[in-house]
Design a protein around this motif. Structure first.
Motif, mmCIF file in Angstrom:
data_model
loop_
_atom_site.group_PDB
_atom_site.id
_atom_site.type_symbol
_atom_site.label_atom_id
_atom_site.label_comp_id
_atom_site.label_asym_id
_atom_site.label_seq_id
_atom_site.Cartn_x
_atom_site.Cartn_y
_atom_site.Cartn_z
ATOM 1 N N LEU A 199 0.861 -1.180 0.000
ATOM 2 C CA LEU A 199 0.000 0.000 0.000
ATOM 3 C C LEU A 199 0.901 1.235 0.000
ATOM 4 O O LEU A 199 1.864 1.283 0.758
ATOM 5 C CB LEU A 199 -0.902 0.020 1.240
ATOM 6 C CG LEU A 199 -2.021 -1.005 1.295
ATOM 7 C CD1 LEU A 199 -2.699 -0.978 2.658
ATOM 8 C CD2 LEU A 199 -3.049 -0.751 0.191
ATOM 9 N N LEU A 218 1.357 3.887 1.491
ATOM 10 C CA LEU A 218 1.147 4.658 2.717
ATOM 11 C C LEU A 218 2.462 4.726 3.476
ATOM 12 O O LEU A 218 3.270 3.793 3.410
ATOM 13 C CB LEU A 218 0.113 3.965 3.615
ATOM 14 C CG LEU A 218 -1.344 4.014 3.200
ATOM 15 C CD1 LEU A 218 -2.159 3.021 4.031
ATOM 16 C CD2 LEU A 218 -1.916 5.416 3.357
ATOM 17 N N THR A 249 -7.828 3.364 -4.512
ATOM 18 C CA THR A 249 -8.565 2.251 -3.922
ATOM 19 C C THR A 249 -7.800 0.944 -4.134
ATOM 20 O O THR A 249 -7.317 0.669 -5.237
ATOM 21 C CB THR A 249 -9.971 2.134 -4.553
ATOM 22 O OG1 THR A 249 -10.574 3.422 -4.542
ATOM 23 C CG2 THR A 249 -10.844 1.166 -3.767
ATOM 24 N N TYR A 294 -9.248 -0.767 0.956
ATOM 25 C CA TYR A 294 -8.620 0.428 1.520
ATOM 26 C C TYR A 294 -8.794 1.580 0.530
ATOM 27 O O TYR A 294 -8.452 1.445 -0.647
ATOM 28 C CB TYR A 294 -7.118 0.210 1.742
ATOM 29 C CG TYR A 294 -6.798 -0.688 2.904
ATOM 30 C CD1 TYR A 294 -6.466 -0.155 4.145
ATOM 31 C CD2 TYR A 294 -6.822 -2.073 2.774
ATOM 32 C CE1 TYR A 294 -6.169 -0.980 5.225
ATOM 33 C CE2 TYR A 294 -6.529 -2.901 3.848
ATOM 34 C CZ TYR A 294 -6.199 -2.346 5.062
ATOM 35 O OH TYR A 294 -5.907 -3.158 6.123
ATOM 36 N N THR A 295 -9.332 2.698 1.021
ATOM 37 C CA THR A 295 -9.407 3.917 0.228
ATOM 38 C C THR A 295 -8.447 4.915 0.862
ATOM 39 O O THR A 295 -8.608 5.267 2.030
ATOM 40 C CB THR A 295 -10.844 4.465 0.197
ATOM 41 O OG1 THR A 295 -11.712 3.440 -0.291
ATOM 42 C CG2 THR A 295 -10.950 5.680 -0.712
ATOM 43 N N LEU A 296 -7.447 5.320 0.092
ATOM 44 C CA LEU A 296 -6.375 6.155 0.630
ATOM 45 C C LEU A 296 -6.654 7.632 0.395
ATOM 46 O O LEU A 296 -7.220 8.009 -0.628
ATOM 47 C CB LEU A 296 -5.052 5.797 -0.046
ATOM 48 C CG LEU A 296 -4.281 4.598 0.512
ATOM 49 C CD1 LEU A 296 -5.141 3.423 0.888
ATOM 50 C CD2 LEU A 296 -3.179 4.190 -0.422
ATOM 51 N N THR A 297 -6.247 8.445 1.371
ATOM 52 C CA THR A 297 -6.233 9.893 1.228
ATOM 53 C C THR A 297 -4.766 10.284 1.295
ATOM 54 O O THR A 297 -4.178 10.300 2.383
ATOM 55 C CB THR A 297 -7.029 10.566 2.367
ATOM 56 O OG1 THR A 297 -8.344 10.007 2.405
ATOM 57 C CG2 THR A 297 -7.123 12.067 2.150
ATOM 58 N N PHE A 344 -6.321 6.601 5.625
ATOM 59 C CA PHE A 344 -7.103 5.621 4.878
ATOM 60 C C PHE A 344 -8.423 5.345 5.578
ATOM 61 O O PHE A 344 -8.586 5.576 6.773
ATOM 62 C CB PHE A 344 -6.329 4.301 4.695
ATOM 63 C CG PHE A 344 -6.077 3.551 5.972
ATOM 64 C CD1 PHE A 344 -7.042 2.694 6.504
ATOM 65 C CD2 PHE A 344 -4.878 3.675 6.646
ATOM 66 C CE1 PHE A 344 -6.814 1.993 7.684
ATOM 67 C CE2 PHE A 344 -4.635 2.979 7.831
ATOM 68 C CZ PHE A 344 -5.616 2.134 8.339
ATOM 69 N N SER A 371 -10.708 1.852 5.733
ATOM 70 C CA SER A 371 -10.754 0.447 5.328
ATOM 71 C C SER A 371 -12.149 -0.098 5.621
ATOM 72 O O SER A 371 -12.773 0.282 6.617
ATOM 73 C CB SER A 371 -9.691 -0.373 6.060
ATOM 74 O OG SER A 371 -9.939 -0.387 7.452
ATOM 75 N N ARG A 430 -11.436 4.271 10.060
ATOM 76 C CA ARG A 430 -10.811 5.477 9.493
ATOM 77 C C ARG A 430 -9.625 5.825 10.372
ATOM 78 O O ARG A 430 -9.776 5.949 11.586
ATOM 79 C CB ARG A 430 -11.786 6.650 9.495
ATOM 80 C CG ARG A 430 -12.951 6.498 8.564
ATOM 81 C CD ARG A 430 -13.938 7.657 8.762
ATOM 82 N NE ARG A 430 -15.176 7.367 8.080
ATOM 83 C CZ ARG A 430 -15.404 7.635 6.798
ATOM 84 N NH1 ARG A 430 -14.467 8.217 6.077
ATOM 85 N NH2 ARG A 430 -16.548 7.334 6.241
#
Length: 125
Positions: free
Chosen positions: A11, A13, A60, A83-86, A91, A93, A102
């Protein structure tokens, strides 16, 4: 037609501590903190080892992971979490059973003393 998916190694991150979005870094506890490692993510009681990571959208990722309780020796359960990343520091999940989490990155220096004292470099580098 289905969007193209690409398998990725990790990921994108920052590795380290992630704290529930509604908890200040300095007030983090075992209950609100996850440690993102090279090979998975986990809290005080459980750990999810990443098996495959597929990018399904710009931010995503569909992650197949094997999760187990670190306190008992039962075999880990395999499941899929989205997982949706910012950016690379936050993130959301959502697991197959609908559990949503979150969290955002907290520098180790901003964490409570117990977390600052941990050497996590062996699992994050």
């Amino acid at each position: 037609k289905a969007p193209e998916t690409a398998t990725v190694a990790a990921l994108p991150l920052k590795r380290g501590y992630y704290v529930a979005s509604d908890t200040p870094c300095g007030q983090a506890s075992n209950a609100t903190t996850l440690l993102l490692r090279r090979d998975g993510i986990g809290g005080a009681r459980d750990f999810c080892a990443f098996r495959t990571i597929e990018q399904t959208g710009p931010a995503t990722y569909r992650v197949t992971e094997a999760c187990g309780d670190v306190q008992d020796n039962s075999p880990p359960e395999t499941g899929v979490t989205t997982y949706t990343l910012t950016g690379d520091t936050a993130f959301t999940s959502r697991s197959m059973n609908g559990r949503e989490h979150r969290a955002r990155y907290c520098a180790q220096s901003s964490m409570p003393p117990d977390f600052r004292a941990n050497d996590i470099s062996d699992v994050t580098d």
